[in-house]
Design an enzyme around this catalytic site. Structure first.
Site, PDB file in Angstrom:
ATOM      1  NE  ARG A  42      -2.670   1.472   3.427  1.00  0.00           N
ATOM      2  CZ  ARG A  42      -3.676   1.630   4.279  1.00  0.00           C
ATOM      3  NH1 ARG A  42      -4.292   1.668   4.354  1.00  0.00           N
ATOM      4  NH2 ARG A  42      -3.172   1.857   5.573  1.00  0.00           N
ATOM      5  CG  ASP A 218     -10.329  -5.135   5.336  1.00  0.00           C
ATOM      6  OD1 ASP A 218     -10.535  -4.951   3.702  1.00  0.00           O
ATOM      7  OD2 ASP A 218      -9.745  -3.981   6.085  1.00  0.00           O
ATOM      8  CD  GLU A 244     -13.535  -4.767   7.206  1.00  0.00           C
ATOM      9  OE1 GLU A 244     -12.867  -3.622   7.319  1.00  0.00           O
ATOM     10  OE2 GLU A 244     -13.926  -4.982   8.061  1.00  0.00           O
ATOM     11  CD  GLU A 270     -12.161   0.532   6.574  1.00  0.00           C
ATOM     12  OE1 GLU A 270     -10.970   1.369   6.114  1.00  0.00           O
ATOM     13  OE2 GLU A 270     -11.884  -0.353   6.643  1.00  0.00           O
ATOM     14  CG  HIS A 320     -13.034   1.998   9.943  1.00  0.00           C
ATOM     15  ND1 HIS A 320     -11.903   3.159   9.807  1.00  0.00           N
ATOM     16  CD2 HIS A 320     -11.356   1.464   9.883  1.00  0.00           C
ATOM     17  CE1 HIS A 320     -11.000   2.882   9.637  1.00  0.00           C
ATOM     18  NE2 HIS A 320     -10.464   1.619   9.309  1.00  0.00           N
ATOM     19  CD  GLU A 340     -10.925  -2.752  12.896  1.00  0.00           C
ATOM     20  OE1 GLU A 340      -9.651  -2.970  11.492  1.00  0.00           O
ATOM     21  OE2 GLU A 340     -11.327  -1.474  12.305  1.00  0.00           O
TER      22      GLU A 340
END
Length: 389
Positions: A42, A218, A244, A270, A320, A340
């Site tokens: 990412r 996720d 998710e 989210e 979230h 979370e």
């Protein structure tokens, strides 16, 4: 309580805490995986970590603080060049009216995105201020608590190798967590080999924790419908609590179709904003679980309205990410079963830049649960050292 000043400061830290910066180097599927130059991590495309802190002061010297993400350093500009003029001289206790005026005034460039994140931070600051003025925690002003403490689930478990992941999952069980979430490593661009690796990652965690722990995963907006349709068939034997964010936030048709394909609950939201966005999710029957973030969706004021929609429709709300606002939120809402939390994996360590906490007096989970704050307002103070990083 007339507002006399509005100050916005930027810090080079993520509002999500240590996970956001670490996750830039960890493997997980993302919406840019379809482009080879961005598929590795990412961090290859994500913005620099940043957060904005909004401080609203009244004529009697009380100061309320709110916060939101601000990786592009845009929040101070939005507030200082526009929103502040709608706040100065107004009654800080008129939270509903201020929210509505700010929302309507920013419609030409707002409705979602950075303008709503700025509004979210302002709203949190106003609730913090109101709690301090009343000498009560915010959850009491919201009508809570509906329970004395809140379950949290461990959110980490990146695909960093089967042995490390299994050890991490077992450590969370030993620490008292009853649920945990992992990240999928691959999406459509990796074909059947990626599907097999996704399944192996899920199977490894299920084997590590046994049948009595809830597990979920996720996909961080990195799949398409045909891929997800095939993937859920492989994953159903592992009894996931949810999958998710399989798709882009606006692709509600794919979310709705996926719900018809599998018994695995589908979650997301989210990256959604305001009651209007969540109303569309609910009307489309797109998700079993919605996951608003109060630092994006419109603050506590809008979060309450979103919960009312969800409660009437029989949809579960699980916010979230962790934070002081979400603890108060969950304590005051019957439709929120847990929140979370980002624990530090047993194989990892904090970088030097992350050692300083963002907040002083922020409650941390014990044995998989977090208690009710007893300090007025949101119950924390922002650490001044983060502005010097």
């Amino acid at each position: 309580m007339k507002i006399t000043s509005v100050r916005t400061r930027h810090a080079n830290r993520s509002i999500w805490g240590h996970l956001a910066e670490r996750e830039k180097t960890l493997p997980l599927v993302t919406p840019l995986d379809i482009y080879p130059q961005f598929e590795e991590t990412r961090g290859s495309w994500f913005w620099d970590s940043g957060m904005a802190v909004v401080e609203i002061e009244t004529e009697d010297g009380l100061v309320g603080a709110g916060w939101c993400e601000d990786g592009c350093s845009a929040i101070p500009l939005i507030i200082e060049n526009h929103m502040s003029r709608l706040l100065i001289g107004q009654d800080a206790g008129e939270i509903e009216g201020l929210w509505d005026r700010l929302f309507r005034a920013t419609l030409p460039y707002g409705r979602k995105g950075m303008a709503l994140q700025a509004l979210s931070a302002i709203d949190l600051a106003l609730w913090d201020l109101t709690g301090k003025a009343a000498n009560k925690p915010v959850y009491q002003l919201l009508g809570g608590p509906v329970q004395p403490d809140i379950p949290v689930y461990a959110s980490a478990l990146h695909p960093v190798g089967a042995d490390k992941v299994a050890a991490e999952a077992k450590a969370y069980v030993a620490e008292g967590y009853k649920a945990m979430k992992m990240r999928f490593p691959y999406g459509p661009g990796h074909g059947t080999d990626g599907m097999r690796a996704n399944e192996e990652h899920i199977a490894n965690v299920r084997d590590a924790v046994g049948d009595d722990i809830e597990i979920m995963a996720d996909a961080y907006m990195g799949w398409d419908f045909l891929y997800a349709k095939k993937m859920v068939k492989r994953l159903e034997p592992y009894r996931l609590a949810w999958i998710e964010e399989a798709f882009l936030p606006d692709d509600l048709n794919s979310y709705a179709k996926l719900r018809q394909e599998t018994d695995i609950p589908v979650s997301g939201g989210e990256h959604e904003y305001t009651r209007f966005g969540y109303e569309q999710i609910i009307e489309k029957k797109a998700m079993d679980i919605i996951q608003p973030d109060l630092r994006r969706c419109g603050g506590l004021s809008e979060g309450r309205r979103i919960c009312s929609l969800a409660l009437a429709a029989g949809v579960t709300v699980i916010p979230h990410a962790y934070g002081p606002s979400h603890i108060h939120f969950a304590l005051a809402e019957t439709v929120i079963p847990m929140i979370e939390y980002f624990p530090l994996p047993c194989w990892d360590a904090l970088p030097d830049a992350e050692v300083e906490p963002i907040f002083h007096d922020e409650l941390q989970p014990k044995n998989g649960r977090v208690g009710a704050p007893d300090k007025p307002g949101l119950g924390v103070t922002v650490n001044e050292k983060i502005f010097n990083d």
